[in-house]
Design a protein around this motif. Structure first.
Motif, PDB file in Angstrom:
ATOM      1  N   ILE A  76      -2.917   2.716   6.696  1.00 43.72           N
ATOM      2  CA  ILE A  76      -2.891   3.741   6.317  1.00 43.72           C
ATOM      3  C   ILE A  76      -3.658   5.158   5.688  1.00 43.72           C
ATOM      4  O   ILE A  76      -4.989   4.717   5.038  1.00 43.72           O
ATOM      5  CB  ILE A  76      -2.380   4.328   4.805  1.00 43.72           C
ATOM      6  CG1 ILE A  76      -0.930   2.909   4.269  1.00 43.72           C
ATOM      7  CG2 ILE A  76      -1.715   5.615   4.536  1.00 43.72           C
ATOM      8  CD1 ILE A  76      -0.022   2.642   2.909  1.00 43.72           C
ATOM      9  N   TYR A 106      -6.209   6.565   2.866  1.00 42.85           N
ATOM     10  CA  TYR A 106      -5.701   5.482   1.309  1.00 42.85           C
ATOM     11  C   TYR A 106      -6.679   5.140   1.130  1.00 42.85           C
ATOM     12  O   TYR A 106      -7.707   4.884   1.562  1.00 42.85           O
ATOM     13  CB  TYR A 106      -5.094   4.151   2.049  1.00 42.85           C
ATOM     14  CG  TYR A 106      -5.041   3.440   0.784  1.00 42.85           C
ATOM     15  CD1 TYR A 106      -3.386   3.561   0.689  1.00 42.85           C
ATOM     16  CD2 TYR A 106      -5.537   2.643   0.474  1.00 42.85           C
ATOM     17  CE1 TYR A 106      -2.736   2.417  -0.456  1.00 42.85           C
ATOM     18  CE2 TYR A 106      -5.288   1.583  -0.025  1.00 42.85           C
ATOM     19  CZ  TYR A 106      -4.263   1.845  -0.875  1.00 42.85           C
ATOM     20  OH  TYR A 106      -3.759   1.074  -1.456  1.00 42.85           O
ATOM     21  N   ASN A 123      -0.221   3.960  -2.258  1.00 42.67           N
ATOM     22  CA  ASN A 123      -0.425   5.598  -1.481  1.00 42.67           C
ATOM     23  C   ASN A 123       0.379   7.426  -1.824  1.00 42.67           C
ATOM     24  O   ASN A 123       0.507   8.334  -2.278  1.00 42.67           O
ATOM     25  CB  ASN A 123      -0.170   5.540  -0.085  1.00 42.67           C
ATOM     26  CG  ASN A 123      -0.454   6.656   0.890  1.00 42.67           C
ATOM     27  OD1 ASN A 123      -2.011   6.979   0.828  1.00 42.67           O
ATOM     28  ND2 ASN A 123       0.374   6.970   1.510  1.00 42.67           N
ATOM     29  N   SER A 157      -3.055  -4.335  -2.363  1.00 40.00           N
ATOM     30  CA  SER A 157      -3.196  -2.548  -2.519  1.00 40.00           C
ATOM     31  C   SER A 157      -4.125  -2.382  -2.579  1.00 40.00           C
ATOM     32  O   SER A 157      -5.041  -0.954  -2.087  1.00 40.00           O
ATOM     33  CB  SER A 157      -2.416  -2.074  -3.267  1.00 40.00           C
ATOM     34  OG  SER A 157      -1.435  -3.065  -4.383  1.00 40.00           O
ATOM     35  N   ALA A 159       0.700  -1.013  -0.719  1.00 42.68           N
ATOM     36  CA  ALA A 159       0.307   0.034  -0.218  1.00 42.68           C
ATOM     37  C   ALA A 159       0.813   1.222   0.361  1.00 42.68           C
ATOM     38  O   ALA A 159       0.144   2.062  -0.314  1.00 42.68           O
ATOM     39  CB  ALA A 159      -0.988   0.464   1.071  1.00 42.68           C
TER      40      ALA A 159
END
Lengths: 160, 327, 510
Positions: B109, B112, B80, B99, B76
């Motif tokens: 995150i 995201y 990101n 992802s 990710a």
């Protein structure tokens, strides 16, 4: 008699901060989960083990340091303040500025300046300015060729 | 004093030259090199596919593509970064299973959001498979399930960590057949291979390509591939569809390409065309066989249906497992 | 048979012009870094690490081998000429080499050191090539619980061999704490990121190594007075030698005794195989052993050529040994191999029996490169540069360190494309600078960074294999073996250390 200076020596400070760090470390690990879940290890078990192993070491160093300090105070010894060079601090500052501006200004502008100031700090006194500028440019070019051309790594540049 | 003047002069020259560079406005895309953010570290499968496909697409685009590897956090970290990049078509990247499925689900995150990228092409699919060692008594899927039924919690299955794609697949199998494995987590496929070699586990789940060295040397046997078509590189391994397994068990990784949301449509079109002809080329097909992945180019509405289907199906499965307290 | 064929094809790879070029470059870099006080071959490989990202792996490894071999050897050059060991492994060389230099036998000392290193390095490399298949078959028997115990062994031994064990524990804990930041290795959760999205990707190995070794060293070196440094090195530049002075005669070597060479090589190799001990330990043990059996022990400390030879032979034989556990088990034998392990990881190559069995073609050129560095390049470099070795320290210090400052910080960027990681490297550099000032050892730190995460994974995996029963570490034979070994070392090593200390005190009194 300023006893505070006695306690601000590295032999006390390092284990002290290490112990603080260990506590923060283990608390933040335990917030994730308990070290044992259904009799199995979890993501916090290893940090807890590290905490348990390192804490006695940190405490021992801390107490040793404190004992030393107490002895120094009892003997009425003044902390020998060695004339400390400012150069390591300057080196840190140069690096910090380089890192802070790196994405903004890019390699071509910053690298020669960085090397130039680095050499200034490293030299005993400001001298051979022109020679240093030439060397700064040369080193920047060599490093650029090595990274960007030989190894295809793109650095930030102001025009990108 | 003299030195200072030289520095000022130098700065002026540099500034002037940057101004010059900045003024040349680009007319036709692409007029400069394109940055490709890879969601995994250098040297892995995702990295290799990204580099290979870009190398082929470069020719048609007429502009060099260079790579920035940004591994971490379930694939990710790279996406990101892509989400925050300028949407001028000079930054693209890849998104894969982690992802698209895991990262939005776990919310590792902050900020995201898949809406911040525009996925424009599917390049490859890599179905998962189940492998056993050469001396294993469980050479068919049925034998393994029967053994697991007879010895609950005794059959050791190697996965890639709790919450990973292959872990999810094993959990689905458990759920569907009412069996219980002892699932052992390894970091990546290399330790899984070693665990099969030294007999530490009974079976391993990952893609066939990851086990290529052992499958070729005969040290490991592919029991089943969770796909609908047989793998070109290993045609002897039966698929889950042939064996009549439930469709929810179709599982595997995939690699899609994306640009930041809001990238102009004509640029996206150019990218789709260039990567499309690269992905459907014979050279790419031959190369994918050596690494055990299946080229499967999709774009436009077909791609949207694929991605949406994956997201809804897998996310539902993840949610169900979370509700059941397994994850 | 297959093994030999692959070694031969490896030789062919190394003899390609490009490979030879990389090997020579690596060797030369190693000589410079090894010879300069404060710079080590470990740092050289650290700086090369990010650059190797885009290089084919074979070349990167070949280059590393060159650096490794020459870096350990060339520490002896400054040790002999200016009585400052260029690398820690040359400490014993100092004791014998510099007195020889003062007697006007500098060329002879360098010659013996080189030839000793060449012989030791060659024997070490040969043992690596021919004994490693044995190590591999053993390694395949080691399962996850065994691997955990082995890492535990390594981590414990590293602490025990350090002088101040409490501080070693702290260094190690600090390394492990930093290396656990980011994603959990076996579960989709992030740890210790404190809500900072930049920390989710963890702290890169390159960031940690460059911060701890290169950047902290730069702060340290900034206080060195330039004029004094120049004065000191000028002394070394004033001497003149002929090329022929550098090569020791057969007669001299026979006087030292072939047994000395063989014994020192074996000691070096075995100590190399033991994780964590390293070149300094190899040199020390071999030196002490040479003194014990010498015909003229009273000469030791006053220019005894056999003491010099024993130390130099052993520290280079260590190179081959240290690679064995690194390649077959993923446990580095010393600091430099720890970083070569990092290079392998960059390429996605996971050390283990799998590597040595299935990917021998990857390893064969590396073995050959090590062998050629020792057997060919070392004597050759002596012939070509011998007279200049005495001038190597003359490179302008400002140019050298400012280049390192730039290469190091950009190295972090090249590895991570992140200015955040550059800042982290700087912070780690500052912390490690204070650590170093307070004599916290940095080898436990770096090994903890590399082995710590593995230790955690293996522990958790072992316990899931046994359904949470910790007896798994005792019921598995391989694991039990390493645990017993750990206990044995914990008892024996401190005793050996005390004896060695007593010996060196003895010498000081004399």
């Amino acid at each position: 008699m300023n006893s505070r200076n006695h306690y601000l020596q590295a032999k006390v400070i390092i284990p002290f901060f290490m112990q603080i760090a260990l506590i923060i470390y283990v608390v933040s690990a335990l917030q994730l989960s308990s070290p044992l879940v259904d009799g199995m290890l979890s993501e916090s078990s290893f940090p807890v083990i590290i905490f348990l192993v390192a804490t006695p070491a940190a405490l021992k160093l801390l107490f040793d340091g404190l004992k030393d300090v107490k002895k120094e105070i009892a003997e009425g010894k003044e902390v020998v303040v060695k004339k400390k060079s400012i150069k390591p601090v300057l080196t840190v500052v140069i690096m910090a500025v380089f890192i802070a501006l790196f994405e903004l200004l890019g390699f071509s502008i910053l690298a020669p300046l960085y090397i130039f100031f680095f050499m200034m700090v490293y030299d005993d006194k400001p001298q051979f300015i022109v020679k240093k500028i030439i060397f700064a440019l040369l080193i920047a070019v060599v490093v650029y060729v090595m990274y960007a051309i030989a190894f295809d790594i793109r650095f930030p540049e102001i025009w990108r | 004093m003299k030195g200072k003047r030289v520095i000022v002069l130098l700065a002026c020259v540099l500034l002037a030259s940057t101004a010059l560079f900045a003024n040349g406005a680009p007319e036709v895309y692409p007029s400069k090199d394109i940055e490709f953010i890879v969601s995994s570290g250098a040297g892995g499968g995702t990295d290799a596919i990204s580099r290979k496909i870009s190398q082929l697409a470069e020719k048609e685009l007429g502009s060099a593509i260079y790579f920035v590897n940004k591994p971490g956090a379930d694939d990710a970290v790279g996406p990101n970064l892509l989400m925050g990049a300028k949407n001028d078509g000079y930054t693209i990247g890849n998104l894969n299973y982690g992802s698209i499925i895991n990262a939005p689900f776990t919310g590792l995150i902050k900020g995201y959001d898949l809406a911040k990228v525009q996925i424009f092409a599917l390049i490859t699919q890599e179905p998962d498979a189940l492998m056993v060692g050469k001396n294993s008594p469980y050479k068919t899927f049925d034998a393994l399930i029967a053994a697991a039924k007879a010895n609950p919690g005794k059959i050791k299955v190697a996965d890639q960590g709790i919450g990973s794609r292959v872990n999810l697949l094993a959990l689905k199998i458990q759920d569907l057949y009412g069996v219980k494995f002892n699932m052992i987590s390894y970091q990546g496929s290399a330790p899984q291979r070693e665990a099969i070699l030294n007999g530490e586990v009974d079976a391993a789940i990952t893609s066939l390509g990851d086990f290529a060295p052992l499958l070729n040397s005969g040290d490991a046997i592919g029991v089943i591939e969770f796909s609908s078509v047989r793998n070109g590189g290993y045609p002897t391994v039966p698929t889950s569809k042939e064996l009549g397994l439930d469709e929810s068990l179709l599982s595997g990784s995939f690699l899609t390409l994306a640009a930041p949301a809001g990238t102009p449509a004509d640029i996206i079109e150019k990218l789709v065309k260039a990567f499309g002809s690269a992905a459907t080329s014979k050279e790419f097909a031959d190369w994918t066989k050596t690494v055990g992945v299946t080229p499967d180019f999709k774009s436009g509405a077909e791609l949207k249906a694929f991605v949406d289907g994956k997201i809804s199906g897998e996310t539902k499965a993840l949610q169900a497992l979370k509700d059941a307290g397994v994850l | 048979m297959d093994q030999i064929l692959q070694i031969l094809s490896g030789t062919a790879v190394v003899f390609q012009p490009l490979s030879l070029l990389y090997l020579s470059i690596g060797f030369f870099i190693g000589i410079i870094f090894g010879a300069l006080p404060g710079l080590t071959s470990m740092l050289a490989i650290v700086l090369l690490l990010p650059m190797t990202y885009t290089m084919p792996m074979t070349y990167a490894l070949i280059m590393c081998m060159g650096v490794y071999m020459s870096g350990i050897y060339s520490g002896s050059i400054t040790a002999i000429t200016i009585n400052i060991p260029g690398a820690p492994s040359a400490l014993m060389t100092c004791m014998e080499g510099h007195p020889m230099m003062k007697k006007g036998l500098g060329a002879k000392a360098i010659g013996h050191a080189t030839i000793g290193s060449a012989i030791g390095g060659t024997i070490g490399a040969l043992l690596l090539i021919f004994i490693s298949p044995l190590a591999v078959s053993l390694a395949l028997k080691i399962r996850t619980p065994g691997k955990f115990s082995l890492i535990l062994f390594a981590l414990i031994v590293i602490v025990i061999v350090e002088k101040n064990r409490t501080k070693a524990v702290i260094s190690m804990a600090f390394g492990i704490m930093l290396s656990t930041i980011g994603m959990d290795p076996l579960k989709s959760v992030s740890r210790f990121t404190f809500g900072n999205p930049n920390l989710i990707e963890g702290i890169d190995l390159t960031t940690l190594i460059i911060g701890a070794f290169a950047i902290s060293e730069l702060f340290d070196q900034s206080t060195v007075n330039n004029a004094e440094y120049n004065k000191m090195t000028n002394a070394a530049n004033s001497m003149k030698f002929k090329r022929s002075d550098f090569f020791p005669s057969f007669k001299e070597m026979r006087e030292i005794g072939w047994m000395t060479y063989i014994k020192s090589s074996s000691i070096g190799y075995i100590i190399g195989v033991l994780p964590g001990a390293g070149a300094s330990m190899a040199a020390f043990v071999s030196y002490v052993e040479a003194k014990r059996t010498s015909k003229h022990p009273e000469m030791f400390g006053n220019g005894a050529v056999d003491g010099l030879v024993a130390a130099e032979t052993a520290n280079n034989a260590m190179c081959g040994g240290a690679l064995v556990p690194m390649l077959s088990l993923g446990i580095p034998g010393d600091g430099t191999t720890a970083i070569i392990l990092g290079v392998l990881m960059v390429y996605g190559v996971v050390p283990g029996p799998d590597l040595l069995v299935k990917q021998m073609h990857v390893m064969a050129p590396m073995y050959m490169a090590l062998l050629i560095s020792a057997a060919v390049l070392m004597p050759l470099s002596l012939f070509l540069f011998g007279p200049y070795y005495l001038k190597i320290v003359k490179i302008n210090r400002l140019v050298l360190y400012s280049s390192i400052a730039l290469i190091a910080i950009l190295g972090v960027f090249a590895a991570t494309y992140s200015t955040f990681q550059m800042a982290v490297a700087l912070i780690i550099g500052v912390v490690m600078y204070f650590f170093k000032k307070q004599k916290y050892p940095n080898v436990p730190f770096i090994l903890a960074v590399i082995l710590g995460p593995l230790c955690e994974q293996y522990m958790r995996t072992s316990l899931t294999l046994s359904n949470g029963n910790p007896m798994v570490f005792i019921t598995n034979f391989d694991s039990l073996f390493f645990l017993l070994l750990t206990v044995a070392f914990s008892i024996l090593l401190p005793r050996a250390n005390r004896r060695a200390e007593a010996l060196s005190k003895c010498r000081e009194v004399k």
